[in-house]
Design a protein around this motif. Structure first.
Motif, PDB file in Angstrom:
ATOM      1  N   GLU A 208       0.830  -1.206   0.000  1.00 14.06           N
ATOM      2  CA  GLU A 208       0.000   0.000   0.000  1.00 14.06           C
ATOM      3  C   GLU A 208       0.868   1.260   0.000  1.00 14.06           C
ATOM      4  N   ALA A 209       1.959   1.241   0.758  1.00 10.71           N
ATOM      5  CA  ALA A 209       2.823   2.422   0.839  1.00 10.71           C
ATOM      6  C   ALA A 209       3.543   2.670  -0.483  1.00 10.71           C
ATOM      7  N   ASP A 211       2.522   1.614  -3.493  1.00  9.99           N
ATOM      8  CA  ASP A 211       1.509   1.999  -4.479  1.00  9.99           C
ATOM      9  C   ASP A 211       1.114   3.460  -4.324  1.00  9.99           C
ATOM     10  N   GLN A 212       1.039   3.917  -3.099  1.00 11.70           N
ATOM     11  CA  GLN A 212       0.672   5.309  -2.869  1.00 11.70           C
ATOM     12  C   GLN A 212       1.767   6.241  -3.379  1.00 11.70           C
ATOM     13  N   PRO A 215       2.305   4.187  -8.394  1.00 14.85           N
ATOM     14  CA  PRO A 215       1.508   3.010  -8.734  1.00 14.85           C
ATOM     15  C   PRO A 215       2.045   2.167  -9.892  1.00 14.85           C
TER      16      PRO A 215
END
Length: 344
Positions: A208-209, A211-212, A215
């Motif tokens: 998640e980190a 991708d943030q 991406p």
């Protein structure tokens, strides 16, 4: 690096070249076809121009990575691509098993507590575009208990025997002994420090980190992971820091020999000889010089000039002007012991 290790790497490359699948993959590599290339060799050349230069052992891995890049995406598949890619994928599967087995021979495996191998770190990430990632399943495969790599249907016995000889040579290398000593020196306090740092890093590089932050762009994603890893390594102290940094040195040895050099030797057999170099600058295990010959990043060259007289991996190339003459400036990483081991 010892001459014995290089001799065994050369022997392993010979065992790979004897494999039928490898021969079929090699037959379509650009190095086997004159320019201008067409069809499948041209397609592979396009992939390599996009940053995916590799020999037959790793070409399938990089081809799949590059398949969606602007260099290949949307291009019509040349005749024979499916069959060639099938062979290349079989070779890559066998190679990754061998590489996983080699890595499993490291002192302390599978309990390697280094930040470099936590989930999401560059070495184990699918974003890795420069090297073959450490596969998580290898840590539970029991390779460290096997005397040779697991055999794949169709592969020859000599391949496993040659790999076992390389593994035996590694344990005599200074980088191997230093890592083994650094691991033996760890105290309970050091292990606790590593556990805390690894936990924090694992959180920072979770999917998640990343991708943030980015991406899609693999290079930027990998840079993010590297930055977080370096921060974790810099926070370590004492014997814990020595343990982690000595792993970097040992892993660099594995990458240099088992990835870049082995892959090159399977395709080209010997380093190319640069007969006329000048304006040599030396800095430890790195050298720069000027030459009139075309060389490629990732290739292996032998520089017989007395100032170097050794094999090196090409790390950089650039064009320079010297009294109106265009010359090529080359930077190499010197591979100590390779000239003697390869009988150059």
């Amino acid at each position: 690096m010892s001459s014995l290790l290089w001799k065994q790497i050369e022997s392993l490359a010979g065992a790979w070249r004897a494999e039928e699948d490898v021969r079929r993959v090699l037959a379509q590599m650009p190095s086997r076809h004159r320019s201008p290339r067409t069809g499948l060799p041209e397609r592979i050349e396009m992939m390599q121009a996009g940053g995916g230069r590799s020999g037959p052992l790793r070409v399938a891995h990089f081809y799949h990575l590059m398949s969606q890049s602007p260099f290949l995406a949307g291009a019509e598949a040349p005749p024979g691509l499916a069959e060639w890619l099938s062979d290349a994928t079989k070779v890559a599967t066998t190679y990754r098993l061998q590489l996983g087995w080699m890595r499993a021979q490291l002192p302390g495996f599978p309990m390697l507590r280094v930040p470099q191998l936590v989930d999401g770190a560059p070495l184990v990430s699918s974003d890795q575009i420069h090297h073959i990632p450490w596969a998580r399943q290898d840590f539970a495969a029991g390779y460290q208990l096997m005397s040779a790599p697991p055999r794949v249907a169709g592969s020859g016995r000599e391949l496993g025997e040659a790999a076992a000889r390389v593994a035996e040579a590694f344990i005599h290398e200074e980088e191997w002994r230093q890592f083994e000593g650094a691991q033996a020196a760890l105290t309970a306090s050091d292990i606790d420090q590593l556990r805390r740092v690894n936990t924090s890093l694992r959180h920072e590089v979770r999917s998640e980190a990343v991708d943030q932050f980015e991406p899609g762009n693999l290079i930027r994603r990998l840079e993010f992971r590297h930055d977080k890893l370096e921060g974790a390594l810099d926070s370590l102290t004492g014997d814990a820091a020595n343990y982690a940094r000595s792993f970097d040195v040992l892993n660099d040895l594995l990458q240099t020999t088992l990835e870049t050099s082995l892959d090159y030797f399977v395709e080209f057999d010997r380093p190319s000889v640069l007969s006329a170099v000048d304006q040599i600058d030396l800095d430890g295990d790195h050298a720069e010089f000027s030459v009139n010959e075309v060389v490629h990043v990732g290739g292996l060259v032998y520089v017989p000039d007395a100032a170097i007289d050794e094999v090196g991996i090409v790390e950089s190339t650039s064009l320079t002007m010297d009294h109106g003459e265009t010359r090529i400036r080359v930077g190499i990483k010197v591979l100590r012991g390779a000239r003697e081991g390869l009988d150059l």
